[in-house]
Design a protein around this motif. Structure first.
Motif, short mmCIF file in Angstrom:
data_model
loop_
_atom_site.label_atom_id
_atom_site.label_comp_id
_atom_site.label_asym_id
_atom_site.label_seq_id
_atom_site.Cartn_x
_atom_site.Cartn_y
_atom_site.Cartn_z
N SER A 1 -1.89 26.33 49.63
CA SER A 1 -1.14 25.21 50.18
C SER A 1 0.34 25.54 50.23
O SER A 1 1.03 25.15 51.18
CB SER A 1 -1.41 23.93 49.41
OG SER A 1 -0.89 24.04 48.12
N LYS A 2 0.82 26.30 49.24
CA LYS A 2 2.24 26.70 49.28
C LYS A 2 2.50 27.60 50.48
O LYS A 2 3.50 27.43 51.19
CB LYS A 2 2.60 27.47 48.00
CG LYS A 2 2.73 26.59 46.80
CD LYS A 2 4.17 26.47 46.33
CE LYS A 2 4.35 25.26 45.45
NZ LYS A 2 3.43 25.26 44.29
N ILE B 1 0.79 27.79 53.30
CA ILE B 1 0.73 27.07 54.57
C ILE B 1 1.95 26.19 54.72
O ILE B 1 2.50 26.03 55.81
CB ILE B 1 -0.57 26.27 54.68
CG1 ILE B 1 -1.75 27.22 54.65
CG2 ILE B 1 -0.60 25.45 55.95
CD1 ILE B 1 -3.07 26.58 54.87
N ASP B 2 2.38 25.61 53.61
CA ASP B 2 3.57 24.77 53.66
C ASP B 2 4.77 25.60 54.11
O ASP B 2 5.55 25.19 54.97
CB ASP B 2 3.83 24.16 52.28
CG ASP B 2 5.04 23.25 52.28
OD1 ASP B 2 5.11 22.41 53.20
OD2 ASP B 2 5.90 23.39 51.40
N LEU C 1 -3.99 20.72 53.16
CA LEU C 1 -3.42 21.77 52.31
C LEU C 1 -1.89 21.64 52.23
O LEU C 1 -1.31 21.79 51.16
CB LEU C 1 -3.81 23.15 52.84
CG LEU C 1 -5.23 23.54 52.49
CD1 LEU C 1 -5.66 24.77 53.27
CD2 LEU C 1 -5.37 23.78 51.00
N VAL C 2 -1.27 21.35 53.36
CA VAL C 2 0.19 21.22 53.32
C VAL C 2 0.57 20.00 52.48
O VAL C 2 1.53 20.03 51.73
CB VAL C 2 0.79 21.14 54.73
CG1 VAL C 2 2.29 20.98 54.66
CG2 VAL C 2 0.44 22.40 55.51
N ILE D 1 -0.83 18.92 49.88
CA ILE D 1 -0.89 19.23 48.44
C ILE D 1 0.44 19.80 47.96
O ILE D 1 0.87 19.54 46.84
CB ILE D 1 -2.04 20.22 48.17
CG1 ILE D 1 -3.37 19.52 48.39
CG2 ILE D 1 -1.97 20.76 46.75
CD1 ILE D 1 -4.56 20.41 48.23
N ALA D 2 1.10 20.55 48.83
CA ALA D 2 2.32 21.25 48.38
C ALA D 2 3.56 20.37 48.41
O ALA D 2 4.62 20.80 47.98
CB ALA D 2 2.55 22.48 49.25
N GLN D 3 3.44 19.12 48.89
CA GLN D 3 4.65 18.31 49.05
C GLN D 3 5.11 17.68 47.74
O GLN D 3 4.30 17.37 46.88
CB GLN D 3 4.42 17.20 50.08
CG GLN D 3 4.02 17.71 51.44
CD GLN D 3 4.98 18.74 51.98
OE1 GLN D 3 6.19 18.58 51.93
NE2 GLN D 3 4.43 19.86 52.46
N ARG E 1 6.39 12.40 52.76
CA ARG E 1 6.02 13.59 53.50
C ARG E 1 4.54 13.92 53.25
O ARG E 1 3.82 14.33 54.15
CB ARG E 1 6.90 14.75 53.03
CG ARG E 1 7.18 15.73 54.12
CD ARG E 1 8.15 16.82 53.69
NE ARG E 1 8.36 17.69 54.82
CZ ARG E 1 9.24 17.44 55.78
NH1 ARG E 1 10.01 16.38 55.70
NH2 ARG E 1 9.35 18.26 56.79
N TYR F 1 1.67 14.25 56.14
CA TYR F 1 0.73 15.36 56.38
C TYR F 1 -0.71 14.89 56.25
O TYR F 1 -1.59 15.35 56.96
CB TYR F 1 1.02 16.53 55.44
CG TYR F 1 2.12 17.41 55.96
CD1 TYR F 1 1.87 18.28 57.02
CD2 TYR F 1 3.39 17.38 55.43
CE1 TYR F 1 2.88 19.08 57.52
CE2 TYR F 1 4.40 18.17 55.91
CZ TYR F 1 4.14 19.03 56.97
OH TYR F 1 5.13 19.81 57.47
#
Lengths: 615, 133, 429, 496
Positions: free
Chosen positions: A551-552, A554-555, D288-289, D291-293, D298, D302
């Motif tokens: 996820s990091k 892709i982020d 997935l994005v 999860i990283a926030q 935000r 996503y």
């Protein structure tokens, strides 16, 4: 014959659901002046009503053929969902067990949580579990079984998260939710995949379907594996067992229910699914393997724990492993028998442990000792619970384990050895806890230890009575296996394992000459078990870090590549730079400009089709 | 020689003490052969106690006698004996710390007159009522 | 302060300011009119439920005794509502409070009407419109469980003496006379019953302790209403004097069975209020107790619960009041009890701050924390008076001893969770 | 007449607000706006009760010839596809009015824009003429642009321009497609009923459909055309975000079904696998994005991308069930997203932060935001697809409907819904659970006016979760009919 109660058996979850709704009135945000306790009393009242209802229904339905009800829920073009109910001696009997244990744990909670201000939330969630399990037991439909399991997953999250101020509670709730959800989603895949094949989710129709089904072995194997995954999580089997141990952060009354019944709910679904499992050649091996590994592994881990509650929680996993073995070897009747005796004795064990922890604060086994003379009721309840859990004649566990082993001896002698071993290890573990808590001399924190409030002792002794009487009741109902059904050699081996396990444990832990804490050599091996075979670390370095990493990435990709590309192309940045400038100088002009721009664009767009005509 | 009680009764500085000992029925004990070492607070010492303290104690004899027995140590300990120790155990059971480095101090009291010998022991006069703890 | 400081050099302690304040005869709580108003107001609100606590504790210790199913132990009979306080009213041994010796009218009114409507005791009990006695019992259990480890007074060790066992045995046999089942059980497990009686002795202990505190707090509120206290140290000194006045009050445990009195711990054992009740109470309840289940994990592997009882620091002086009202925070019960009896000026005060009426429970909790720092200051000053030297002592060595004592006391607040720093700040509410 | 009323009433409101004599209080303006929106909402409920479930065609039609030269006619009508969305539009506008907080800068403009947005979206949903639809579709941009640019956060300038450019491009592409459709098919007007694409060559149809897909794909948005969304959602005020995510994004999927699937049924099968692939990627990517926030707004933005992916997969599968699920998901996602953003808005206003690392323990019943947290748990769980809440049933219908066509894509979507649970649990654990920070925990109270919208949404989410037939019954006839025209194609795909 009058079937008033059994025909309206669907009311039972409704009772508790109404209790939940009423509880909301006592949330601390709503009541400001008085306290939250009425919510607890109300929920108990509704549980009593449910309990009486199910008892009366059981009387009506006794020895009658099962009945089926169906409530249509949602009818769509190609999908119609109806809530099917099976009313039989078995399901209603299970209702009685659920309501009894829930009643006991709710009364226990009056004492255990007497200083808690979150009663409304707690009792509402206990009610949710009761309603969920009652509906699950009655439910004769895979889809709704899934729905209920999923709602219970949420319930677990909220109930473990009850003391939400505490950080380990919060992570425990998270892990329980996610682990169970993983299982649930596999189950959902199975549910979704099953319908196109079978056209039904009704368990009985599924059973009929399996008799004529022709599907490829691969599909069958995959299907069965996904269907197994849901109960796998619920029953805290390897590798989805971690949550149960973390769930010990929740209050003991919730643990009573969870350790005795909620984990067993997964087993119930497994039983219901058994006809489908017959389709796959692979699945029974898979179930047995998972069960056997968990049973042996978890009972070893249990012995290495220093935390009172955790040690018991691994015993739960171990017993659920035995359940898996029984499911894998298609012993439906025996499984139900195991579930019954197991639920009662585990409830009893947790209750007595909770009563000790409440007065003595510490949960560290090494800080306990010398409580027997002052806490004899608790100690005896613990002993009875332990004895009826393991193969100790003539109590419940003896009969159920003997029956499993006798059934297995013909075809699976290896499993008999495993079960006998697990029985021995479990006896060792529970007797170890007993000796450390009640035996020996008082330590700093056990100098003072009075028996607790009636609300703890009363339900505990009643469940103890139930545990003692279970074999008698079963014998009266002709449900106990007769001695000639049992394989005497196997039975003797079982009993021997009990006494050897218990005996060694008592010798080691009651003997003052052996220094405590007892260290296993090498230390690494002990740590291996004490820290749960390092599974938390394993998860951390594999799945968790993998998802976090992806996820990091892709982020990053999203931020700097996709978005960066757009910005590189330039429009946005140029305009935004401009717009920022305008923003700071004169807003009105800027907005006017943008409106004019927009309108111009718009007019252009509208006129575009007639442009050719104009030209 | 007079007993400890006689000395106290005959001294004008110990009126409160004598009353207290009488009320607490300790007279007979202090007349017995002993020997005892008594740290005797003067009337001024008792007067330093906040109001009410004595009233409550006089109403509750066992409690009063417990305080009083804290001022008594078994054996006859002269100042020279006490200089060698840091603390002694009172009849009440709790320790009394002794400090002879500068003055002759018993807990937070100062001995204003040491070594008054009696038939059955010795009296050290102190300027504070000493309390356990 | 200047006086002391000229004689010995200033303290280098982390809480030097507070130590200097104590040396000047002040309290740990900063001396502001706002603080004075808060603490006195909360003493009043605390005194009313405490009036119930001590009566009920004594009722349980003396009358309910070993009832195995004490469903009605919180239903105080008239006899105990009328029980004469030994230190208040016309019949008082030593009159500390000018009011009546029976239960306070506000308490009687609350028992009858509650916050909802007039109804039977059973209704109010079930509706949870009542005094939360569970909290009083929890304080008792804290004293009992920590009792041995604290080593304060002689009460705890007496519970293990043969004399005590004999007295208890007589009472137990009398209580269960004609009940062969319980007598048989007693024969089988004598220690179990004995342990219960020991706990009941602590019920009595705490009841007798609070019997004294209750009128003291009432009195302080009355004096304040009459314009009596000038500053926080006045209020503290009133407490110090109270502690001395009452220090010799006997602590005992009597049981009444069929109208006959059984002295399990007789008054003649010489146990005193200060040594056997007050000091253990402060240590066990203000300092130690046990971690709130809602804030600390009891998991042995997490090691959040200290290994030794002496390392327990979860009492009101350390507790985080912000989670009050949520699950697993026992002091909520006490805060709720006090909520019913807030004086009007405190209600107005809370109305003006934070969320007004909606978070009164936490605001009053923090006020309570302040007031208990003041009570603790009184205890520290009382101990200093009893065991050490006057603040204006001429001898620098004595002043140094005082200093060391104060520093040692303040050392206990060096832990990060101690709220001493917070209560210095008036915006902590 | 009802449809016209729904369309024009808010515009009358705009006039009233515009000419209301000075000085005027914000409250008065808000009450006027509420009144008009409330009437439109009531009208849409009236439509729901009057809607004939037996008819799959467009109902309540209104027709006026406007500019026949260019084939633009005033043609309104609704069917099961648009009616639930019209109701949603009215409801969410009402919610949005109350989710900005007490004080609004430049209230006159603000409320006028709100009304404009409401009218515009209704127009787009009711329009039965391609060009008429497009007018509204484009008209929406300006008020939204201004909403972001004026009442937005720190980077509002950047975000608003990005939004404007992206969606304008979307409009252009759709316009091009519409022109092509009418032009090549030789229709007399842009009226929906007049258009027949059967005669077009396969290549033309493919190109036109692709144009539509990209055009609407930006609006939905699909990965990789999504970058406008996080910026706009995060920078816009909660009210704007509710309308953006709750209803405007649905215009994309609506257009996809109405103009893509319905006009090009046979070409659809060619693009369907590709669409399913993009949909699945979108689902996974969004989850997935998210999860990283670290910023909760935000994260939800996503998550919204991910959830729109399900709709795409369902549209691609185009079975009776999946399409029904797709429309149901539009409504349920609209409700859930609106609730989430409303609650996040409350949290941001009260605590002053959206940062997961700073928020903690809002469940505290006295000093925290207990009701907000409770509802946030509910909304998060609804979004994560817990049964009993409306999100589950829509997603389940989608999964069940799509499975026979795209089994792998469906299974991946199920896995992604597990990922949804991951980030929602992270969000809930950080914000609601845990202990309040004593230094910061002096938050103002949540006002009743802020609670009511949340209650309304939560009640609907729960009610429709337990009684989903009240959601599906309006949609079913239309989607069934739609699929009936496609059936042969379906069979063909299934056999492959």
């Amino acid at each position: 014959m009058n079937h008033l109660f059994s025909n309206n058996i669907w009311l039972i979850p409704i009772y508790t659901l109404s209790g939940i709704l009423l509880s909301i009135l006592w949330f601390p945000g709503i009541i400001k002046k008085t306290g939250p306790r009425p919510s607890g009393y109300l929920n108990i009242l509704f549980t009593v009503i449910a309990w009486v209802h199910s008892l009366l229904a059981l009387k009506e339905i006794w020895n009658q053929p099962p009945e089926f009800l169906s409530f249509s829920w949602l009818k769509l073009n190609t999908l119609s969902l109806s809530f099917d109910i099976e009313i039989s001696t078995l399901t209603v009997g299970a209702l009685v067990l659920i309501t009894t244990l829930n009643l006991a744990s709710q009364i226990y909670a009056i004492g255990y949580l007497e200083m808690d201000w979150g009663w409304a939330r707690f009792f509402a969630l206990m009610g949710l579990f009761e309603a969920g399990m009652c509906s699950l037991v009655l439910c004769d439909n895979l889809f709704f079984s899934y729905v209920i399991l999923e709602i219970l997953t949420l319930g677990t999250y909220l109930l473990i998260g009850y003391w939400f101020n505490q950080s380990l509670v919060v992570t425990g709730a998270r892990d329980a939710f996610l682990t169970k959800r993983v299982g649930d989603l596999f189950l959902l895949m199975g549910v979704v995949a099953l319908l196109p094949l079978t056209g039904t989710w009704n368990f009985h129709e599924l059973e009929i379907w399996t008799k004529t089904a022709e599907i490829s072995p691969t599909v069958a194997n995959l299907l069965c594996l996904t269907l197994m995954a849901g109960p796998l999580g619920k029953c805290a089997q390897f590798p989805l067992h971690l949550w149960l141990d973390e769930a010990m952060e929740s209050p003991v009354p919730a643990t009573i229910l969870r350790n005795s019944l909620v984990v067993a709910a997964g087993g119930w679904v497994l039983i219901k699914l058994q006809p489908i499992f017959a389709l796959s050649s692979l699945i029974s091996t898979a179930i047995i393997t998972v069960g056997a590994i968990t049973a042996v592994g978890a009972s070893l881990i249990a012995i290495a724990q220093i935390d009172i509650k955790r040690s018991l929680s691994y015993t739960v996993s171990a017993y659920m492993g035995l359940l898996f073995i029984a499911v894998g070897t298609q012993q439906t009747q025996t499984i139900l028998f195991v579930l019954l005796t197991y639920a009662i004795s585990m409830a009893l064990l947790v209750m007595s442990i909770g009563s000790v922890v409440l007065t003595n604060i510490t949960q560290d086994l090494t800080q306990y000792g010398g409580l027997f003379s002052r806490r004899p009721i608790t100690a005896i309840c613990y002993l009875i619970g332990a004895a009826s859990l393991v193969a100790f004649p003539p109590l419940g566990g003896f009969w159920s384990l003997s029956q499993i082993n006798s059934n297995l001896w013909e075809n699976y002698p290896f499993l008999v050895i495993i079960i006998t071993l697990v029985n021995g290890l479990t006896t060792f573990s529970v007797i170890r806890e007993f000796c450390l808590i009640f035996g020996g001399k008082p330590k700093e924190m056990t100098v003072r230890s009075p028996e607790g409030l009636w609300a703890l002792i009363l339900p505990m002794t009643i469940i103890m009575g139930l545990a003692i009487h279970t074999p008698i009741i079963l014998a009266k109902l002709h449900l106990l296996p007769s001695l000639n059904e049992l394989n005497i050699g196997v039975v003797i081996a079982l009993i021997t394992s009990t006494f050897v396990g218990g005996g060694i444990s008592a010798y080691l832990y009651l003997n003052d000459k052996i220094s405590k804490p007892i260290q296993l050599k090498p230390k690494a091996l002990q740590d291996f078990f004490a820290y749960d075979m390092y599974t938390p670390e394993l998860y951390r370095i594999t799945i968790i870090s993998l998802v976090a990493f992806i996820s990091k990435i892709i982020d990053w990709f999203d931020r700097y590549f996709v978005d960066g590309f757009v910005n590189l192309v330039g429009f946005a940045t140029i305009f935004s730079g401009e717009s920022l400038k305008y923003n700071t100088t004169g807003k009105a002009q800027f907005y006017a400009l943008s409106i004019i721009l927009g309108l111009a664009l718009f007019i252009l767009l509208i006129c575009f089709p007639i442009l050719p005509n104009l030209l | 020689m007079p007993t400890i009680v006689d000395i106290a009764v005959n001294n004008d500085n110990f009126k409160t003490l004598v009353t207290a000992v009488t009320v607490a029925n300790l007279v007979e004990v202090l007349k017995s052969p002993g020997p005892f070492t008594v740290f005797a607070p003067t009337d001024q010492a008792f007067a330093k106690l906040p109001p009410g303290t004595i009233t409550t104690l006089v109403q509750n004899i066992p409690q009063l006698s417990r305080i009083l027995t804290y001022h008594v140590v078994p054996g006859k300990l002269m100042k020279s004996d006490l200089e060698k120790v840091n603390s002694v155990i009172s009849v009440e059971g709790s320790p009394i710390s002794i400090d002879c480095s500068d003055n002759f101090e018993v807990k937070n009291a100062t001995v204003i007159m040491a070594d008054i010998e009696a038939d059955n022991g010795v009296i050290h006069v102190i300027d504070n009522v000493i309390l356990m703890g | 302060m200047t006086q002391t400081l000229t004689k010995i050099s200033p303290s280098n302690h982390e809480f030097a300011d507070i130590i200097h304040r104590l040396e000047a005869g002040g309290s740990m709580l900063p001396d502001t009119p706002e603080n004075l108003m808060q603490i006195i107001g909360i003493y009043k609100a605390y005194a009313v439920p405490m009036d119930f606590y001590w009566r009920d504790l004594l009722y349980i210790a003396e009358k309910v005794f070993l009832n195995p199913l004490p469903f009605f132990k919180y239903f105080l009979p008239q006899e105990y509502l009328d029980l004469k306080n030994h230190y208040a009213g016309d019949t008082a041994d030593l009159r500390v409070w000018r009011g009546c010796a029976e239960a306070h009218p506000e308490l009687i009114n609350f028992i009858e009407k509650g916050e909802t409507i007039k109804g039977s005791k059973l209704f109010h009990h079930l509706w949870h419109d009542r005094i939360n006695m569970e909290f009083a019992e929890a304080c008792m259990r804290a004293m009992y469980w920590h009792g041995r480890d604290m080593g304060m007074g002689k009460f705890d060790s007496y519970l293990d003496s043969d004399e005590y066992k004999h007295n208890a045995d007589v009472a137990i046999k009398a209580y269960f006379k004609g009940n062969p089942a319980m007598l048989g059980l007693y024969k089988l497990f004598p220690e179990m019953f004995l342990e219960q009686v020991r706990q009941l002795s602590y019920y009595s202990n705490l009841g007798l302790f609070w019997e004294v505190m209750c009128p003291v707090f009432y009195e302080m509120s009355d004096i304040y209403d009459e314009g009596g206290f000038k500053d926080v140290s006045d209020a503290m000194n009133f407490l110090v004097n109270g502690i001395f006045a009452i220090a010799g009050r006997p602590i005992y445990h009597h049981v009444y069975i069929d109208g006959k009195c059984y002295e399990i711990i007789s008054k003649s054992k010489g146990f005193t209020w200060l040594y056997e009740a007050a000091l253990p109470y402060v240590e066990a309840v203000f300092y130690r107790t046990s971690p709130f289940r809602g804030t600390k994990s009891y998991n042995a592997q997490a090691k959040q619960v200290p290994e030794h009882q002496k390392d327990f620091h979860y009492g009101i002086l350390y507790a985080d009041v912000f989670p009050v009202g949520s699950a697993g925070i026992p002091p909520t019960l006490l805060m709720d009890d006090m909520l019913h009896f807030l004086p009007d000026y405190l209600k107005e005060y809370y109305q003006k701050n934070c969320r007004g009426e909606d978070d009164q429970l936490i605001q009053l909790g923090i006020t309570f924390q302040r007031s208990m720092y003041n009570v603790t200051s009184a205890v520290i000053q009382a101990l200093r008076t009893a065991l050490l030297y006057p603040l204006d002592d001429e001898n620098p060595k004595h002043l140094m001893k005082n200093r060391q004592f104060f520093e040692a006391q303040m050392d206990r607040f060096k832990r990060p969770e101690a709220r001493l720093k917070d209560i210095q700040n008036p915006d902590y509410r | 007449m009802t449809l016209s009323l729904i369309l024009w009433l808010p515009l009358i409101g705009v006039l009233i607000i515009g000419f209301f004599p000075n000085p005027v209080k914000t409250n008065t303006l808000r009450n006027i706006t509420t009144l008009f929106i409330f009437i439109t909402l009531c009208l849409s409920i009236y439509l729901l009760t009057q809607f004939n479930l037996g008819i799959s065609k467009i109902q309540f039609t209104e027709y006026l010839t406007w500019i026949p030269q260019i084939g633009l006619n005033y043609s309104l009508g609704v069917d099961g596809l648009s009616l639930p969305l019209i109701f949603l539009n009215g409801l969410l506008t009402l919610i949005a009015i109350y989710s900005i907080g007490e004080k609004v800068e430049r209230p006159r403009l603000y409320y006028a824009l709100m009304l404009l947005i409401n009218s515009g979206i209704s127009g787009a949903l009711m329009a039965d003429n391609l060009l008429f639809f497009l007018i509204f579709y484009e008209l929406e941009l300006i008020p939204f642009y201004l909403m972001i640019a004026i009442w937005g956060g720190e980077k509002k300038g950047y975000a608003s321009i990005k939004f404007l450019l992206y969606t304008a491009v979307s409009g252009l592409l759709v316009l091009a497609a519409f022109l092509g459709i009418t032009w090549f098919s030789g229709s007399a007007s842009f009226d929906y009923a007049d258009i027949n694409t059967m005669a077009l060559s396969a290549n033309t149809k493919f190109i036109l459909l692709t144009l539509l897909l990209i055009g609407f794909g930006i609006k939905i948005p699909l990965v990789p055309l999504h970058t406008w969304l996080p910026d706009s959602y995060v920078e816009a005020s909660p009210a704007t975000t509710i309308l953006l995510g709750g209803i405007l994004a649905k215009l994309g999927t609506y257009g996809l079904i109405r103009f893509g699937l319905q006009l090009f049924p046979d070409t659809w099968k060619l693009v369907a696998p590709g669409l399913a692939l993009i949909g699945t990627i979108t689902v996974l990517y969004g989850a997935l994005v998210a999860i990283a926030q670290r910023d909760i707004k935000r994260m939800i933005a996503y998550s919204s991308i991910g959830h729109m992916g399900y709709i795409l997969v369902a549209c691609a599968a185009a079975t009776e069930l999946s399409l029904l699920g797709a429309v149901a998901q539009m409504v349920s996602h609209g409700l859930i997203l609106a609730l989430l953003f409303h609650l996040v808005g409350i949290i941001e206003r009260k605590t002053g932060t959206r940062d997961l690392d700073q928020l903690n323990g809002l469940m505290n019943p006295i000093r925290g935001l207990p009701l907000t947290s409770a509802l946030l748990i509910g909304a998060g769980m609804a979004s994560a697809g817990i049964p009993g809440l409306v999100g589950f049933i829509s997603e389940f219908i989608i999964f069940q409907g799509s499975f026979i066509i795209f089994p792998i894509a469906t299974l991946i979507c199920i896995i992604a819904s597990g990922l949804t649970a991951v980030y929602f649990v992270i969000l809930l654990n950080r914000t609601c659970f845990g202990k309040l920070n004593n230094k910061l925990a002096y938050y103002p109270q949540v006002l009743l006016l802020e609670k009511i919208p949340a209650f309304v949404l939560a009640t609907l989410i729960l009610f429709l979760g337990i009684q989903p037939q009240y959601l599906t019954r309006w949609i079913e006839p239309t989607t069934d009919h739609l699929i009936a025209t496609l059936t042969p194609i379906n069979v063909e795909i299934a056999q492959k």
